[in-house]
Structure formats: structure tokens, C-alpha cells
Motif scaffolding. Structure first.
Motif, PDB file in Angstrom:
ATOM      1  N   UNK A  25     -16.204 -17.675  31.444  1.00 17.39           N
ATOM      2  CA  UNK A  25     -15.842 -18.785  30.437  1.00 17.39           C
ATOM      3  C   UNK A  25     -17.113 -19.305  29.803  1.00 17.39           C
ATOM      4  N   UNK A  26     -17.045 -19.550  28.643  1.00 12.60           N
ATOM      5  CA  UNK A  26     -18.131 -19.965  27.753  1.00 12.60           C
ATOM      6  C   UNK A  26     -18.235 -21.520  27.680  1.00 12.60           C
ATOM      7  N   UNK A  27     -19.330 -22.136  28.119  1.00 14.56           N
ATOM      8  CA  UNK A  27     -19.534 -23.520  28.081  1.00 14.56           C
ATOM      9  C   UNK A  27     -20.587 -24.053  26.916  1.00 14.56           C
ATOM     10  N   UNK A  28     -20.144 -24.596  26.097  1.00 17.14           N
ATOM     11  CA  UNK A  28     -21.253 -25.017  25.022  1.00 17.14           C
ATOM     12  C   UNK A  28     -21.416 -26.524  25.111  1.00 17.14           C
ATOM     13  N   UNK A  29     -22.687 -27.017  25.128  1.00 16.84           N
ATOM     14  CA  UNK A  29     -23.144 -28.472  25.063  1.00 16.84           C
ATOM     15  C   UNK A  29     -22.722 -28.870  23.384  1.00 16.84           C
ATOM     16  N   UNK A  30     -22.022 -29.997  23.600  1.00 17.23           N
ATOM     17  CA  UNK A  30     -21.629 -30.605  22.100  1.00 17.23           C
ATOM     18  C   UNK A  30     -21.542 -31.986  22.075  1.00 17.23           C
ATOM     19  N   UNK A  31     -22.944 -32.513  22.799  1.00 16.17           N
ATOM     20  CA  UNK A  31     -23.052 -33.904  22.967  1.00 16.17           C
ATOM     21  C   UNK A  31     -23.861 -34.475  21.816  1.00 16.17           C
ATOM     22  N   UNK A  32     -24.525 -33.704  21.167  1.00 16.05           N
ATOM     23  CA  UNK A  32     -25.553 -34.466  20.227  1.00 16.05           C
ATOM     24  C   UNK A  32     -24.975 -34.854  18.829  1.00 16.05           C
ATOM     25  N   UNK A  33     -25.423 -35.718  18.034  1.00 14.55           N
ATOM     26  CA  UNK A  33     -25.020 -36.193  16.929  1.00 14.55           C
ATOM     27  C   UNK A  33     -26.237 -35.490  15.718  1.00 14.55           C
ATOM     28  N   UNK A  34     -25.633 -35.576  14.475  1.00 11.89           N
ATOM     29  CA  UNK A  34     -26.439 -34.750  13.401  1.00 11.89           C
ATOM     30  C   UNK A  34     -27.500 -36.069  12.442  1.00 11.89           C
ATOM     31  N   UNK A  35     -27.454 -37.234  13.287  1.00  7.66           N
ATOM     32  CA  UNK A  35     -28.188 -38.072  12.512  1.00  7.66           C
ATOM     33  C   UNK A  35     -29.821 -37.834  12.225  1.00  7.66           C
TER      34      UNK A  35
END
Length: 207
Positions: free
Chosen positions: A127-137
Motif C-alpha cells: 500500500x502506498x501512503x503519502x503525507x498530504x497535510x501541508x498547505x501551499x501558502x
């Protein structure tokens, strides 16, 4: 004269009392912080132990389960050691960090080439887990960083989905893509991923 001397003694006594009280207060605060950290560390360790036990219980009795149990016990020991050292304010001593010995390293060229059937069996466990918690501000963008266009009109997330889709189609498997969101990105990501509903990728999120 006597009154002046008495007032001076009282002033000195008052300053000593304040200094002692301040030191005692600092000690109490330090003790309170340590107690708080120990309590939260204990709760974190207990929760992890419960989750690891559940993972072990899901496996049928076998040699593989025994091996998995040992791995989880080692992981738990490392985790509790980390919590203990963090609570005590200990820092990593980089002078003790050494490179692995040559006999501990397996050269990539020496790894046997797996057959397509073996590849499929192995990929079924992936299973591929990607961190996706950051904003592009910080980049002047609004929303998750993964939604920023980076190449040919495609976003980071588009490229990731294409990679997983290619992996699945090439090997006739269904490797899931899991996005670990934050409270800042969860709602927007849930909306964005709707466009992948027709793709051959099993996509899940959590925060």
C-alpha cells in the motif's frame, strides 16, 4: 538608626524569601512538566501496544505470525525508548552513529530478479501512503500542496495517481493509494479526489 537597620533586615529577608519562593516555583513547574510528559508518554505507549496487539490478533497462528510478533515487539521497544529519552530531554549522540558494516549491506545487484508472478504476489501486500497535510501558502498558493500544478498542467497528486495507476495496470494488481491528510487539507482533498473516480486506483484518505 535602629528603625533603619530593622527595615534593611526586613528588606533583605523579603528578597531572600522571594528568591527561595521563585526557585521552589521553578522546581515545581519543572516537576509538573516532567509529570505531564510522563503521563502523555505512558498513554501513547499504551495506545500503540493495543494497536499492535490488534494487528497481531488478525493473523492466523503460524510461523509468519510469530515473526511478525517479534518485529512488533522490537518496534514497541524502540518507540518506548524514544518516548523515555524525549521526556528526559536526552539528545542523540551523533558521535556514536556508525556506518553499517559491509557484511550487513546487501548489494542491489545480488538480489535475485523476481518473476512476474512473484512481483504480483509481493505487490498484493503493498500500500502506498503519502503525507498530504501541508498547505501551499508558503508558495503563494491556496489549498493542499499536492494540488499545485508542477508539470504539463498536472499537479503533484495527478502525477502520484498516474504512477500508481501505471503500477497497477502493468502488473495486474490493485495497490491502494492512501493520503494522510491534516485538518487543514482534508475537506479540500476529499473534493479534489472525486476527479479520479474513473481511474483504476483505490484511493483512501484519513486525518
Amino acid at each position: 538608626m535602629a528603625l533603619s537597620s530593622r527595615a534593611s533586615d526586613l528588606a533583605l529577608l523579603s528578597q531572600d524569601d522571594l528568591a527561595g519562593a521563585s526557585a521552589l516555583s521553578a522546581h515545581d513547574r519543572s516537576f509538573s512538566i516532567m509529570g505531564f510528559q510522563e503521563t502523555t508518554s505512558s498513554i501513547a505507549a499504551k495506545n500503540l501496544r493495543n494497536h499492535l496487539n490488534k494487528l497481531v490478533d488478525e493473523m492466523p497462528p503460524s510461523d509468519a505470525r510469530n515473526h511478525f510478533t517479534q518485529e512488533m515487539d522490537c518496534f514497541y521497544a524502540l518507540f518506548t525508548r524514544y518516548l523515555s529519552e524525549k521526556a528526559k530531554g536526552q539528545k542523540l549522540n551523533w558521535s556514536k552513529i556508525k556506518s553499517p558494516k559491509p557484511e550487513q549491506i546487501i548489494p542491489y545487484a545480488s538480489i535475485p530478479v523476481a518473476s512476474p508472478e512473484q512481483n504480483r504476489e509481493n505487490l498484493k501486500k503493498l500500500a502506498v501512503l503519502k503525507l498530504n497535510g501541508g498547505l501551499g501558502t508558503t508558495m503563494g498558493c491556496v489549498g493542499p500542496k499536492s494540488a499545485i500544478e508542477v508539470r504539463d498542467g498536472m499537479t503533484f497528486l495527478d502525477l502520484t495517481v498516474r504512477q500508481i495507476e501505471y503500477l497497477n495496470s502493468t502488473n495486474a494488481v490493485s495497490v491502494p493509494l492512501i493520503l494522510m491528510n491534516s485538518f487543514n487539507t482534508d475537506a479540500e482533498t476529499t473534493r479534489i479526489i472525486q476527479k479520479y473516480s474513473s481511474h483504476s486506483v483505490q484511493l483512501m484518505t484519513f486525518n
